[in-house]
Write a protein that holds these residues in place. Sequence first.
Motif, PDB file in Angstrom:
ATOM      1  N   SER A 206      52.106 -47.206 -75.497  1.00  0.00           N
ATOM      2  CA  SER A 206      50.808 -47.030 -75.963  1.00  0.00           C
ATOM      3  C   SER A 206      49.327 -45.929 -75.901  1.00  0.00           C
ATOM      4  O   SER A 206      48.284 -45.754 -76.784  1.00  0.00           O
ATOM      5  N   ASP A 207      50.231 -45.170 -75.236  1.00  0.00           N
ATOM      6  CA  ASP A 207      49.135 -43.319 -74.553  1.00  0.00           C
ATOM      7  C   ASP A 207      50.420 -42.851 -74.669  1.00  0.00           C
ATOM      8  O   ASP A 207      51.612 -42.816 -75.177  1.00  0.00           O
ATOM      9  N   HIS A 208      49.700 -41.391 -74.424  1.00  0.00           N
ATOM     10  CA  HIS A 208      50.661 -40.256 -74.810  1.00  0.00           C
ATOM     11  C   HIS A 208      50.672 -39.618 -73.214  1.00  0.00           C
ATOM     12  O   HIS A 208      49.459 -39.107 -72.569  1.00  0.00           O
ATOM     13  N   GLY A 221      48.706 -30.766 -71.253  1.00  0.00           N
ATOM     14  CA  GLY A 221      48.667 -30.724 -70.551  1.00  0.00           C
ATOM     15  C   GLY A 221      48.248 -32.197 -69.441  1.00  0.00           C
ATOM     16  O   GLY A 221      48.883 -33.377 -70.223  1.00  0.00           O
ATOM     17  N   PRO A 222      48.664 -32.334 -68.080  1.00  0.00           N
ATOM     18  CA  PRO A 222      48.960 -33.841 -67.327  1.00  0.00           C
ATOM     19  C   PRO A 222      47.694 -34.945 -68.211  1.00  0.00           C
ATOM     20  O   PRO A 222      46.604 -34.126 -68.403  1.00  0.00           O
ATOM     21  N   GLN A 223      48.007 -35.655 -68.268  1.00  0.00           N
ATOM     22  CA  GLN A 223      47.350 -36.804 -68.317  1.00  0.00           C
ATOM     23  C   GLN A 223      46.849 -37.490 -67.709  1.00  0.00           C
ATOM     24  O   GLN A 223      47.723 -37.407 -66.127  1.00  0.00           O
ATOM     25  N   LEU A 224      45.770 -39.006 -67.698  1.00  0.00           N
ATOM     26  CA  LEU A 224      45.222 -39.903 -66.472  1.00  0.00           C
ATOM     27  C   LEU A 224      46.704 -39.739 -65.620  1.00  0.00           C
ATOM     28  O   LEU A 224      47.066 -39.710 -64.582  1.00  0.00           O
ATOM     29  N   ASP A 225      47.638 -40.910 -66.197  1.00  0.00           N
ATOM     30  CA  ASP A 225      49.220 -41.562 -65.419  1.00  0.00           C
ATOM     31  C   ASP A 225      49.692 -40.042 -64.287  1.00  0.00           C
ATOM     32  O   ASP A 225      50.443 -40.653 -63.567  1.00  0.00           O
ATOM     33  N   ASP A 226      50.068 -38.527 -65.174  1.00  0.00           N
ATOM     34  CA  ASP A 226      50.391 -37.676 -64.360  1.00  0.00           C
ATOM     35  C   ASP A 226      49.122 -37.099 -63.407  1.00  0.00           C
ATOM     36  O   ASP A 226      50.328 -37.254 -62.312  1.00  0.00           O
ATOM     37  N   ASP A 307      21.501 -47.068 -53.719  1.00  0.00           N
ATOM     38  CA  ASP A 307      21.985 -47.237 -54.523  1.00  0.00           C
ATOM     39  C   ASP A 307      23.441 -46.699 -54.553  1.00  0.00           C
ATOM     40  O   ASP A 307      23.271 -45.065 -55.036  1.00  0.00           O
ATOM     41  N   VAL A 308      24.146 -47.153 -54.559  1.00  0.00           N
ATOM     42  CA  VAL A 308      25.662 -46.947 -54.621  1.00  0.00           C
ATOM     43  C   VAL A 308      26.814 -47.529 -55.583  1.00  0.00           C
ATOM     44  O   VAL A 308      26.694 -49.071 -55.548  1.00  0.00           O
ATOM     45  N   THR A 309      27.361 -47.325 -56.074  1.00  0.00           N
ATOM     46  CA  THR A 309      28.492 -47.453 -57.227  1.00  0.00           C
ATOM     47  C   THR A 309      30.008 -47.263 -56.833  1.00  0.00           C
ATOM     48  O   THR A 309      29.982 -45.967 -57.939  1.00  0.00           O
ATOM     49  N   LEU A 310      30.980 -47.801 -56.679  1.00  0.00           N
ATOM     50  CA  LEU A 310      32.131 -47.185 -56.756  1.00  0.00           C
ATOM     51  C   LEU A 310      32.822 -48.616 -57.988  1.00  0.00           C
ATOM     52  O   LEU A 310      33.624 -49.788 -57.486  1.00  0.00           O
ATOM     53  N   THR A 311      33.314 -47.889 -58.482  1.00  0.00           N
ATOM     54  CA  THR A 311      34.385 -48.299 -59.504  1.00  0.00           C
ATOM     55  C   THR A 311      35.834 -47.838 -59.818  1.00  0.00           C
ATOM     56  O   THR A 311      35.897 -46.741 -59.807  1.00  0.00           O
ATOM     57  N   PRO A 312      36.749 -48.704 -59.344  1.00  0.00           N
ATOM     58  CA  PRO A 312      37.852 -48.541 -59.307  1.00  0.00           C
ATOM     59  C   PRO A 312      38.489 -48.107 -60.545  1.00  0.00           C
ATOM     60  O   PRO A 312      38.056 -48.509 -62.427  1.00  0.00           O
ATOM     61  N   LEU A 313      39.532 -47.029 -61.349  1.00  0.00           N
ATOM     62  CA  LEU A 313      39.845 -46.869 -62.334  1.00  0.00           C
ATOM     63  C   LEU A 313      41.394 -45.965 -62.469  1.00  0.00           C
ATOM     64  O   LEU A 313      42.028 -46.435 -61.845  1.00  0.00           O
ATOM     65  N   GLY A 314      41.754 -45.379 -63.419  1.00  0.00           N
ATOM     66  CA  GLY A 314      43.129 -45.248 -63.995  1.00  0.00           C
ATOM     67  C   GLY A 314      44.076 -46.050 -65.060  1.00  0.00           C
ATOM     68  O   GLY A 314      44.887 -45.254 -66.015  1.00  0.00           O
ATOM     69  N   GLY A 315      43.016 -46.545 -65.928  1.00  0.00           N
ATOM     70  CA  GLY A 315      42.864 -47.518 -67.161  1.00  0.00           C
ATOM     71  C   GLY A 315      44.594 -48.830 -67.246  1.00  0.00           C
ATOM     72  O   GLY A 315      45.366 -48.721 -65.475  1.00  0.00           O
ATOM     73  N   VAL A 316      44.381 -49.056 -68.493  1.00  0.00           N
ATOM     74  CA  VAL A 316      45.306 -50.250 -68.420  1.00  0.00           C
ATOM     75  C   VAL A 316      46.144 -50.239 -69.358  1.00  0.00           C
ATOM     76  O   VAL A 316      45.748 -49.111 -70.952  1.00  0.00           O
ATOM     77  N   PHE A 317      47.660 -50.092 -69.509  1.00  0.00           N
ATOM     78  CA  PHE A 317      48.732 -49.031 -70.642  1.00  0.00           C
ATOM     79  C   PHE A 317      49.898 -49.644 -70.181  1.00  0.00           C
ATOM     80  O   PHE A 317      50.456 -50.183 -69.632  1.00  0.00           O
ATOM     81  N   PHE A 318      50.331 -49.730 -71.953  1.00  0.00           N
ATOM     82  CA  PHE A 318      51.817 -49.861 -71.728  1.00  0.00           C
ATOM     83  C   PHE A 318      53.006 -48.527 -71.397  1.00  0.00           C
ATOM     84  O   PHE A 318      52.586 -47.912 -71.561  1.00  0.00           O
ATOM     85  N   ALA A 325      62.719 -51.786 -70.978  1.00  0.00           N
ATOM     86  CA  ALA A 325      61.737 -52.286 -71.317  1.00  0.00           C
ATOM     87  C   ALA A 325      60.378 -51.702 -71.125  1.00  0.00           C
ATOM     88  O   ALA A 325      59.585 -51.124 -69.814  1.00  0.00           O
ATOM     89  N   GLN A 326      59.101 -52.382 -71.872  1.00  0.00           N
ATOM     90  CA  GLN A 326      58.093 -51.564 -71.067  1.00  0.00           C
ATOM     91  C   GLN A 326      56.964 -53.088 -71.035  1.00  0.00           C
ATOM     92  O   GLN A 326      57.401 -54.070 -71.871  1.00  0.00           O
ATOM     93  N   SER A 327      56.128 -52.865 -70.325  1.00  0.00           N
ATOM     94  CA  SER A 327      55.392 -53.884 -70.199  1.00  0.00           C
ATOM     95  C   SER A 327      53.585 -52.990 -69.054  1.00  0.00           C
ATOM     96  O   SER A 327      53.546 -51.929 -69.039  1.00  0.00           O
ATOM     97  N   SER A 328      52.587 -54.464 -69.057  1.00  0.00           N
ATOM     98  CA  SER A 328      51.389 -53.560 -69.391  1.00  0.00           C
ATOM     99  C   SER A 328      51.376 -53.387 -67.962  1.00  0.00           C
ATOM    100  O   SER A 328      51.522 -54.186 -67.109  1.00  0.00           O
ATOM    101  N   PHE A 329      50.390 -51.723 -67.585  1.00  0.00           N
ATOM    102  CA  PHE A 329      50.217 -51.635 -66.116  1.00  0.00           C
ATOM    103  C   PHE A 329      48.387 -51.649 -66.174  1.00  0.00           C
ATOM    104  O   PHE A 329      47.962 -50.721 -66.603  1.00  0.00           O
ATOM    105  N   ASP A 330      48.041 -51.936 -65.133  1.00  0.00           N
ATOM    106  CA  ASP A 330      47.082 -52.117 -64.136  1.00  0.00           C
ATOM    107  C   ASP A 330      46.845 -51.190 -63.509  1.00  0.00           C
ATOM    108  O   ASP A 330      46.149 -51.491 -62.133  1.00  0.00           O
TER     109      ASP A 330
END
Length: 490
Positions: A206-208, A221-226, A307-318, A325-330
């Motif tokens: 799903s991604d590069h 260069g490095p992408q988010l999962d890297d 006011d404080v907002t804490l948002t977890p990030l990282g994305g959902v991708f295969f 085999a590949q699977s969806s990863f959150d």
Amino acid sequence: MLQHPAKPTSLLLAALTALVATFAVGRDAAAYIPDDRWSTTASGSTGVQGDGATITWSLVADGTSIVSEGSSNLISYLDGLFGVSSGGNNFSARPWFSLFQESFDRWTELGGINFVYEPNDNGVQMGGNAAGALGVRGDIRIGGAAIDGPNGTLAYTYLPNNGDMVIDTGETAFYSNSANNYRQLRNTVMHELGHAFGLLHIESSSDHLLMEPFIDTSFDGPQLDDVRGLHGLYGDALEKTNNGAGNDSFGLATSLGAIAAGGSKLIGAAAASGQSVGANETDFVSIANSSDFDFFSFTVNSASLLDVTLTPLGGVFFQGAEGGAQSSFDANARNDLTLAVYGTNGTTLLGTASSSAAGLVESLAAVSLPAAGQYYVRVSGSTTNVQLYQLQLSVQSAVVAQPGDFDGDGDADGNDLLVWQRAFGVSGGGLAADGNHDGVVDDLDLAILTAHFGQSLGGAAAAVAAIPEPAAATLCLLGAAMLFGRSRAR
Ligand SMILES: [Zn+2]
């Protein structure tokens, strides 16, 4: 190892197996696939998972022996590609050197490793057991040999604690391609550096990603999962601050500076746009494990509401391991984060939020900051999994307005009556004379003014001094206003 996007040969697969396959079994699913991290470098112990590290790198002189390859010819090979006729052993003066430096620097600015060029290399065999030594040779040593000619393998790298990198000097067209500042060469070097600090191959339909086994120059260069992989092993770039002590306590908090009333601060936003990472993006923060605490400090110049907002990030991708085999990863839900706000002493808890599940936002609204000063926000996690996040702080003034003070000068007097008269009958949001905030300026708002007439935020004495009108004149004014108001209302 990085390969051309051609079908790998059996020789390439054999090399891969020898280098990495035995390490790929039995790991928890993490999308990025970690091997062992460096335990010791020329600069000393690297602590535990999530701690930062200093790793040196050197270039070997031509003639240096490489395990399984013979003698390195990297320097003359690169000199030939870049048209250098003679350069001696001062490698850092070569036109191609900056491409290697930029590749190391890019990883350095993204996370907890500090890559440092070691100008010395004493020429002992690379790829073997020679550990890095300051002033002698790098932890990661780079050489080159004709691995398999054009196509096939571009380079390969030993995993920690070895880290040595062998570049295929049988490639001419590939490494001499100058497009996008030699992105083919730089992406190859940055991919190999991923192996050198402990990442294995991953594949994503799903991604590069940089750590995929075939060269991809659609990104730089490095992408988010890297980046997540780097943070998972060595923490985020803030772990290197305070001389490597990081920002794990309030005394070592990362300063976000002053936040004015109505203002806000945002950190970690670069991770908010999926796996794609631009070459200039550096704003990535994460919690690496359950004992990692990220403290941030900020100052306000008066009593405020936060006011404080804490948002977890990282994305959902295969994703999946190489060839598997590949699977969806959150990656948004790797670690259930907790948010806390502390007072100016760094220890008095003013507010905390941890009720949301992993992957969901934690927030605090209108936390009272009772006076001017420096306050602290802490982010922490509950598992050993790395979690990228974004943190937003917004500050509002905590000053309570004087009722009836329609002109905002701190008191309720005749000037406020004029403001009310001019706005009488007007409806809408945010009207200054709408004292009861019901969306229309009317007699109800005048009642608020009359109830508080003569008062000011400065106290009773100040109020008396600020009100020149005697009581009779005040009543007269009010009477006129009532008449005026009724005439407008008809
Ligand atoms: Zn590779």
